[in-house]
Design a protein around this motif. Structure first.
Motif, PDB file in Angstrom:
ATOM      1  N   VAL A 150      -5.210  -5.922  10.118  1.00 37.52           N
ATOM      2  CA  VAL A 150      -4.586  -6.111   8.814  1.00 37.52           C
ATOM      3  C   VAL A 150      -5.506  -5.511   7.755  1.00 37.52           C
ATOM      4  O   VAL A 150      -6.558  -6.076   7.428  1.00 37.52           O
ATOM      5  N   GLN A 151      -5.123  -4.347   7.247  1.00 38.12           N
ATOM      6  CA  GLN A 151      -5.937  -3.626   6.270  1.00 38.12           C
ATOM      7  C   GLN A 151      -5.661  -4.181   4.877  1.00 38.12           C
ATOM      8  O   GLN A 151      -4.713  -3.773   4.197  1.00 38.12           O
ATOM      9  N   LEU A 152      -6.506  -5.099   4.431  1.00 41.98           N
ATOM     10  CA  LEU A 152      -6.264  -5.814   3.186  1.00 41.98           C
ATOM     11  C   LEU A 152      -6.470  -4.951   1.950  1.00 41.98           C
ATOM     12  O   LEU A 152      -6.168  -5.398   0.831  1.00 41.98           O
ATOM     13  N   GLU A 153      -6.990  -3.733   2.114  1.00 39.26           N
ATOM     14  CA  GLU A 153      -7.143  -2.830   0.973  1.00 39.26           C
ATOM     15  C   GLU A 153      -5.854  -2.094   0.632  1.00 39.26           C
ATOM     16  O   GLU A 153      -5.756  -1.485  -0.428  1.00 39.26           O
ATOM     17  N   SER A 154      -4.860  -2.130   1.526  1.00 39.49           N
ATOM     18  CA  SER A 154      -3.612  -1.428   1.229  1.00 39.49           C
ATOM     19  C   SER A 154      -2.877  -2.148   0.103  1.00 39.49           C
ATOM     20  O   SER A 154      -2.895  -3.385   0.033  1.00 39.49           O
ATOM     21  N   PRO A 155      -2.242  -1.410  -0.811  1.00 42.55           N
ATOM     22  CA  PRO A 155      -1.570  -2.050  -1.956  1.00 42.55           C
ATOM     23  C   PRO A 155      -0.546  -3.108  -1.542  1.00 42.55           C
ATOM     24  O   PRO A 155      -0.471  -4.175  -2.159  1.00 42.55           O
ATOM     25  N   ALA A 156       0.236  -2.819  -0.499  1.00 43.98           N
ATOM     26  CA  ALA A 156       1.270  -3.770  -0.080  1.00 43.98           C
ATOM     27  C   ALA A 156       0.651  -5.071   0.411  1.00 43.98           C
ATOM     28  O   ALA A 156       1.130  -6.166   0.094  1.00 43.98           O
ATOM     29  N   LEU A 157      -0.432  -4.971   1.180  1.00 44.50           N
ATOM     30  CA  LEU A 157      -1.071  -6.170   1.691  1.00 44.50           C
ATOM     31  C   LEU A 157      -1.886  -6.884   0.620  1.00 44.50           C
ATOM     32  O   LEU A 157      -2.041  -8.108   0.670  1.00 44.50           O
ATOM     33  N   GLN A 158      -2.403  -6.156  -0.355  1.00 39.63           N
ATOM     34  CA  GLN A 158      -3.069  -6.813  -1.478  1.00 39.63           C
ATOM     35  C   GLN A 158      -2.075  -7.712  -2.218  1.00 39.63           C
ATOM     36  O   GLN A 158      -2.394  -8.853  -2.578  1.00 39.63           O
ATOM     37  N   SER A 159      -0.887  -7.190  -2.451  1.00 37.23           N
ATOM     38  CA  SER A 159       0.148  -7.965  -3.131  1.00 37.23           C
ATOM     39  C   SER A 159       0.526  -9.190  -2.306  1.00 37.23           C
ATOM     40  O   SER A 159       0.658 -10.308  -2.839  1.00 37.23           O
ATOM     41  N   TRP A 160       0.706  -8.993  -0.996  1.00 39.30           N
ATOM     42  CA  TRP A 160       1.060 -10.117  -0.130  1.00 39.30           C
ATOM     43  C   TRP A 160      -0.057 -11.154  -0.092  1.00 39.30           C
ATOM     44  O   TRP A 160       0.199 -12.363  -0.144  1.00 39.30           O
ATOM     45  N   GLU A 161      -1.309 -10.691  -0.019  1.00 34.93           N
ATOM     46  CA  GLU A 161      -2.432 -11.624   0.047  1.00 34.93           C
ATOM     47  C   GLU A 161      -2.496 -12.486  -1.217  1.00 34.93           C
ATOM     48  O   GLU A 161      -2.823 -13.682  -1.140  1.00 34.93           O
ATOM     49  N   ARG A 162      -2.191 -11.919  -2.373  1.00 32.67           N
ATOM     50  CA  ARG A 162      -2.187 -12.715  -3.603  1.00 32.67           C
ATOM     51  C   ARG A 162      -1.171 -13.848  -3.508  1.00 32.67           C
ATOM     52  O   ARG A 162      -1.435 -14.984  -3.946  1.00 32.67           O
ATOM     53  N   LYS A 163      -0.003 -13.558  -2.942  1.00 33.98           N
ATOM     54  CA  LYS A 163       1.018 -14.597  -2.790  1.00 33.98           C
ATOM     55  C   LYS A 163       0.553 -15.668  -1.802  1.00 33.98           C
ATOM     56  O   LYS A 163       0.789 -16.870  -2.019  1.00 33.98           O
ATOM     57  N   PHE A 164      -0.101 -15.232  -0.739  1.00 29.03           N
ATOM     58  CA  PHE A 164      -0.606 -16.174   0.260  1.00 29.03           C
ATOM     59  C   PHE A 164      -1.652 -17.102  -0.366  1.00 29.03           C
ATOM     60  O   PHE A 164      -1.601 -18.322  -0.223  1.00 29.03           O
ATOM     61  N   ARG A 165      -2.599 -16.519  -1.079  1.00 29.75           N
ATOM     62  CA  ARG A 165      -3.644 -17.333  -1.721  1.00 29.75           C
ATOM     63  C   ARG A 165      -3.042 -18.246  -2.795  1.00 29.75           C
ATOM     64  O   ARG A 165      -3.519 -19.373  -2.990  1.00 29.75           O
ATOM     65  N   ALA A 166      -2.007 -17.767  -3.484  1.00 28.55           N
ATOM     66  CA  ALA A 166      -1.335 -18.614  -4.468  1.00 28.55           C
ATOM     67  C   ALA A 166      -0.672 -19.807  -3.785  1.00 28.55           C
ATOM     68  O   ALA A 166      -0.702 -20.931  -4.301  1.00 28.55           O
ATOM     69  N   ALA A 167      -0.077 -19.574  -2.608  1.00 25.92           N
ATOM     70  CA  ALA A 167       0.536 -20.671  -1.856  1.00 25.92           C
ATOM     71  C   ALA A 167      -0.515 -21.692  -1.436  1.00 25.92           C
ATOM     72  O   ALA A 167      -0.279 -22.908  -1.498  1.00 25.92           O
ATOM     73  N   VAL A 168      -1.691 -21.202  -1.025  1.00 22.96           N
ATOM     74  CA  VAL A 168      -2.782 -22.108  -0.650  1.00 22.96           C
ATOM     75  C   VAL A 168      -3.214 -22.939  -1.861  1.00 22.96           C
ATOM     76  O   VAL A 168      -3.445 -24.150  -1.754  1.00 22.96           O
ATOM     77  N   ALA A 169      -3.301 -22.299  -3.029  1.00 24.20           N
ATOM     78  CA  ALA A 169      -3.689 -23.014  -4.244  1.00 24.20           C
ATOM     79  C   ALA A 169      -2.664 -24.093  -4.598  1.00 24.20           C
ATOM     80  O   ALA A 169      -3.023 -25.212  -4.982  1.00 24.20           O
ATOM     81  N   VAL A 170      -1.371 -23.774  -4.469  1.00 26.96           N
ATOM     82  CA  VAL A 170      -0.318 -24.749  -4.740  1.00 26.96           C
ATOM     83  C   VAL A 170      -0.420 -25.916  -3.757  1.00 26.96           C
ATOM     84  O   VAL A 170      -0.275 -27.087  -4.133  1.00 26.96           O
TER      85      VAL A 170
END
Length: 221
Positions: free
Chosen positions: A142-162
């Protein structure tokens, strides 16, 4: 859950995921582990840390995918024939139909997204508009530097914060819980290379709606 007992940790984690071998490395005198989980309907959010080198052999996961996002430290993850050197910006995903072998090095911490395999398969069929006859297999790296995965990772981390704030998941299932989960599953399907990724990128996801937009706004604020 936090513990220094290897058998206790292995049994506790196995209850949440699957049976596995857990073998501490040479510095096992410093063994300790920490695991927390927020359960949803079709997925769970997890934090996991091991205090010393550990070898983990779960074999095939059978009924779930496991996306692993390193926070600190490093790990070596083999799923099927591919080995991933997981670091801060390189994650991994375990396919349930592929044999898995992992080494988490001392101090490794990860966020884990456990996704029910049937739910992911059904979501892909909804997006594509037709049945799939074979299991979906992701590229384990999972290449977290790719723009698509960066966007997805932000949503994932936001879900963890919620979840940390008891706003959703766990005992606090939000009225938009299903939509939160669909957003995470769909986002990963669209962002991560897989055996159906070329079809996904040509399809228009069928889950967007005013409800999805409201849920997305809630989870990101």
């Amino acid at each position: 859950m936090r513990s220094t007992d290897v058998d206790l940790v292995r049994a506790s984690v196995a209850e949440q995921f699957c049976d596995h071998d857990l073998i501490p490395g040479a510095a096992h005198g410093r063994f300790d582990a920490c695991h927390s989980q927020a359960q949803g309907q079709s997925l769970s959010l997890n934090y996991m840390r091991y205090g010393c080198d550990v070898t983990i052999n779960p074999g095939e996961l059978s009924d779930f995918y496991l996306v692993q996002i390193p926070l600190l430290g490093a790990a070596k993850v083999r799923n099927g024939r591919k080995t991933v050197e997981a670091t801060h910006r390189t994650g991994s995903v375990l396919n349930p139909t592929r044999d898995t072998h992992m080494v988490w090095y001392g101090g490794c911490e990860k966020l884990l997204l456990q996704i029910d395999a049937t739910a992911l398969h059904q979501m892909a069929e909804r997006i594509l508009g037709h049945a799939l006859t074979h299991p979906i297999v992701f590229d384990p790296e999972v290449q977290l530097e790719s723009p698509a995965l960066q966007s997805w990772e932000r949503k994932f981390r936001a879900a963890v914060a919620v979840a940390d704030q008891k706003g959703a998941f766990g005992d606090s299932q939000h009225k938009h819980q299903t939509l939160f989960e669909e957003e995470l599953i769909t986002g990963f399907l669209m962002a991560q290379p897989s055996t159906v990724h070329h079809l996904m990128t040509q399809a228009q996801p069928q889950v967007s709606s005013p409800q999805i937009n409201r849920a997305r706004t809630y989870i990101l604020v």
